[in-house]
Motif scaffolding. Structure first.
Motif, PDB file in Angstrom:
ATOM      1  N   GLN A  13       0.819  -1.217   0.000  1.00  0.00           N
ATOM      2  CA  GLN A  13       0.000   0.000   0.000  1.00  0.00           C
ATOM      3  C   GLN A  13       0.848   1.260   0.000  1.00  0.00           C
ATOM      4  N   THR A  14       2.028   1.197   0.568  1.00  0.00           N
ATOM      5  CA  THR A  14       2.874   2.393   0.670  1.00  0.00           C
ATOM      6  C   THR A  14       4.092   2.333  -0.246  1.00  0.00           C
ATOM      7  N   SER A  15       4.252   1.240  -0.993  1.00  0.00           N
ATOM      8  CA  SER A  15       5.429   1.083  -1.852  1.00  0.00           C
ATOM      9  C   SER A  15       5.440   2.138  -2.965  1.00  0.00           C
ATOM     10  N   LYS A  16       6.631   2.692  -3.219  1.00  0.00           N
ATOM     11  CA  LYS A  16       6.803   3.670  -4.285  1.00  0.00           C
ATOM     12  C   LYS A  16       7.352   3.028  -5.563  1.00  0.00           C
ATOM     13  N   TRP A  18       7.473   1.558  -9.100  1.00  0.00           N
ATOM     14  CA  TRP A  18       6.567   2.016 -10.154  1.00  0.00           C
ATOM     15  C   TRP A  18       5.448   1.031 -10.492  1.00  0.00           C
ATOM     16  N   PHE A  20       3.689  -0.726  -8.449  1.00  0.00           N
ATOM     17  CA  PHE A  20       2.637  -0.474  -7.468  1.00  0.00           C
ATOM     18  C   PHE A  20       1.985   0.890  -7.683  1.00  0.00           C
ATOM     19  N   GLU A  21       2.795   1.883  -8.042  1.00  0.00           N
ATOM     20  CA  GLU A  21       2.228   3.200  -8.327  1.00  0.00           C
ATOM     21  C   GLU A  21       1.248   3.119  -9.498  1.00  0.00           C
ATOM     22  N   GLU A  22       1.591   2.335 -10.515  1.00  0.00           N
ATOM     23  CA  GLU A  22       0.684   2.156 -11.642  1.00  0.00           C
ATOM     24  C   GLU A  22      -0.570   1.385 -11.234  1.00  0.00           C
ATOM     25  N   LYS A  24      -2.011   1.314  -8.451  1.00  0.00           N
ATOM     26  CA  LYS A  24      -2.910   2.134  -7.626  1.00  0.00           C
ATOM     27  C   LYS A  24      -3.865   2.967  -8.480  1.00  0.00           C
ATOM     28  N   LYS A  25      -3.494   3.235  -9.741  1.00  0.00           N
ATOM     29  CA  LYS A  25      -4.418   3.916 -10.646  1.00  0.00           C
ATOM     30  C   LYS A  25      -5.691   3.089 -10.831  1.00  0.00           C
TER      31      LYS A  25
END
Length: 538
Positions: A13-16, A18, A20-22, A24-25
């Motif tokens: 949930q908090t990983s930066k 990329w 995971f960031e994608e 989260k979209k």
């Protein structure tokens, strides 16, 4: 539904990272999950006008990484991945990197799936051959995907309902596209490209919609005849940006990444998708790969690496590692990047087992191993010898070196030099032999040492003469360092001493830790190298 460790779920949930960031979209797209529990649909696109290259493969890899990250974030929500081939496109030019190019000339303009295979490899068409090459590697790497052919969808009528939607919204689509085109192009532009009943070519001609609901269109063929025919059942295809939007809507695509060069296309296709009653997918816009001259890689020019070329000199894992990192930054893609990618992959892999879960999610190897299971992939594995060191060894042995020779030298460095016990290393031995033969050996030139360098080499030789063959690499490295520090040899800095060793003993301006090299190559053999260098000094 897959079960995930609570600590992994929390860290995700908090990983930066990329992926995971994608992913989260997609959580924002479907805060409560996709309606009805339907799978979230990922897509990659491929134009089979030329042989598949790594730029094609990377889309599937990177999209898979986002897919797996989404599954972790949602605790195992269902997903699908479609690998879509645009094989209804007309062949615009004959690629430079195919055999029998003259056989393709008569088929210019025809759909790729209706052109004979110039490779004579038993495939029903040029597109079928190129599609098979792509699938062969995707299967080898173990991707989970569904292959979808545009030709099959058009010809079977699976896209007919979506095509009727395009014809119904014909003017609205023109209103989006025409302002983006030059006047000359706008004069003949049509969202629908009919296929000539006379020549079989995909036509770029104005089209009149006669009956949208029935799929009936009218156009002037190449021979001047006015033709009225259906746009359904494979008798027409859509212009690229309209086709892209139609596909998103018809298939229900939720996520698709694409290159920076398609940024404007993505905007226009997104607007068309909305007109068609759908929604543009989420996705990443990635930077492009460049060749060694800094030019964009092109399938038709063949100036990039093929998948097979990378695998001739590096490992599958190293390819994945190179593609994982910094997707929004441009990368050079040529054989020279392979050795470093191999060694960096193993550096990250060795760290993985000792990292807390938060750091693991930022480690490229965690993603590449599909590490939803902590035990998967042998986290924490390491290589007893780096690829760079292997290349130095093979370079000294010469272009005619053999696998058995290399393994005999590895016995100087590792306790159990059995290829069966080190399968990953054995693969790299073969790759190093090939890389040396094709790229390193032709460039190696050992220069004669300067007087101060020759004196330092004699001092090194004298020290080595007093040591047993099993002297550890660290002790050898310390010895090399100490000699380089002696003011009498005239080195302004230690790096000058090491450069002299590389250039006089190995024939290269760069090289390994010399202690490791000496331990691997053997003290006696290294002394012979020194003697040869000193002979050249006169």
């Amino acid at each position: 539904m897959t079960e995930f460790d609570p600590a992994l779920l929390a860290a995700a949930q908090t990983s930066k990272a990329w992926p995971f960031e994608e992913a989260k979209k997609l959580l924002k797209r479907y805060p409560d999950g996709k309606p009805g529990g339907a799978p979230v649909l990922f897509e990659t696109g491929y134009g089979p006008s030329g042989l598949p290259h790594i730029g094609t493969f990377q889309e599937v890899l990177r999209t898979t990484l986002v897919r797996r990250a989404y599954e972790v974030l949602t605790g195992g929500a269902p997903t699908r991945l479609l690998a879509f081939s645009d094989d209804m496109d007309g062949l615009r030019k004959v690629p430079d990197n195919v055999p029998s190019r003259d056989r393709l000339e008569p088929h210019l303009g025809q759909p790729l799936s209706r052109i004979p295979d110039p490779f004579d490899a038993g495939f029903e068409s040029f597109a079928a051959h190129n599609n098979a090459m792509l699938r062969r590697f995707l299967d080898r790497f173990g991707f989970e995907y569904e292959f979808v052919s545009a030709s099959e969808r058009y010809n079977s009528g699976a896209f007919d309902a979506a095509l009727v939607g395009v014809l119904t919204q014909y003017q609205a689509i023109l209103d989006i596209m025409l302002p983006t085109l030059r006047a000359e192009r706008a004069a003949t532009y049509s969202p629908v490209l009919p296929i000539s009943p006379a020549t079989g070519r995909v036509l770029q001609v104005p089209v009149e919609v006669v009956d949208a609901a029935a799929g009936l269109i009218r156009f002037t063929d190449e021979d001047g005849q006015v033709v009225e025919q259906s746009a359904l059942g494979g008798q027409a295809k859509l212009q690229w940006k309209v086709d892209w939007a139609m596909r998103w809507v018809a298939l229900g695509v939720d996520y698709e990444m694409y290159g920076k060069d398609l940024t404007d296309s993505g905007i226009q296709s997104g607007r068309i998708a909305q007109v068609l009653g759908g929604r543009k997918p989420d996705g990443l816009i990635y930077e492009l790969f460049l060749d060694e001259n800094g030019e964009k890689i092109s399938k038709s020019r063949g100036n990039g690496l093929t998948i097979d070329q990378w695998l001739a000199y590096g490992s599958e894992e190293s390819l994945g590692f190179y593609l994982f990192r910094e997707p929004k930054s441009a990368k050079s893609l040529h054989v020279g990047v392979i050795p470093r990618a191999v060694d960096e992959y193993w550096q990250f892999r060795e760290k993985l087992a000792d990292q807390p879960v938060e750091q693991q999610l930022g480690n490229p190897v965690w993603h590449l191993l599909g590490a939803t299971d902590p035990a998967r992939g042998g986290a924490g594995d390491s290589l007893p010898v780096t690829y760079g060191l292997l290349l130095n060894l093979v370079g000294v042995l010469g272009a005619g070196a053999t696998r058995d020779q290399v393994w005999s030298y590895l016995g100087n460095y590792i306790a159990d030099p059995d290829p069966a016990r080190h399968p990953a290393l054995d693969v790299l031995v073969e790759r190093a032999l090939a890389y040396n033969r094709d790229y390193v050996a032709p460039t190696l030139v050992r220069r004669a040492p300067a007087p101060g360098e020759a004196a330092a080499l004699r001092a090194l030789d004298a020290e080595l003469a007093a040591l047993p063959e099993d002297t550890p690499a660290d002790a050898l490295q310390t010895l090399v360092y100490e000699i380089g520090k002696h003011e009498e040899f005239g080195f302004a800095a230690l790096r000058d001493w090491f450069k002299a060793l590389y250039e006089t003993l190995l024939g290269s301006s760069q090289g390994p830790r010399m202690g490791s090299f000496i331990a691997l190559y053997g003290i006696a053999n290294t002394r012979r190298l020194i003697a040869e260098a000193l002979d050249g000094a006169g």
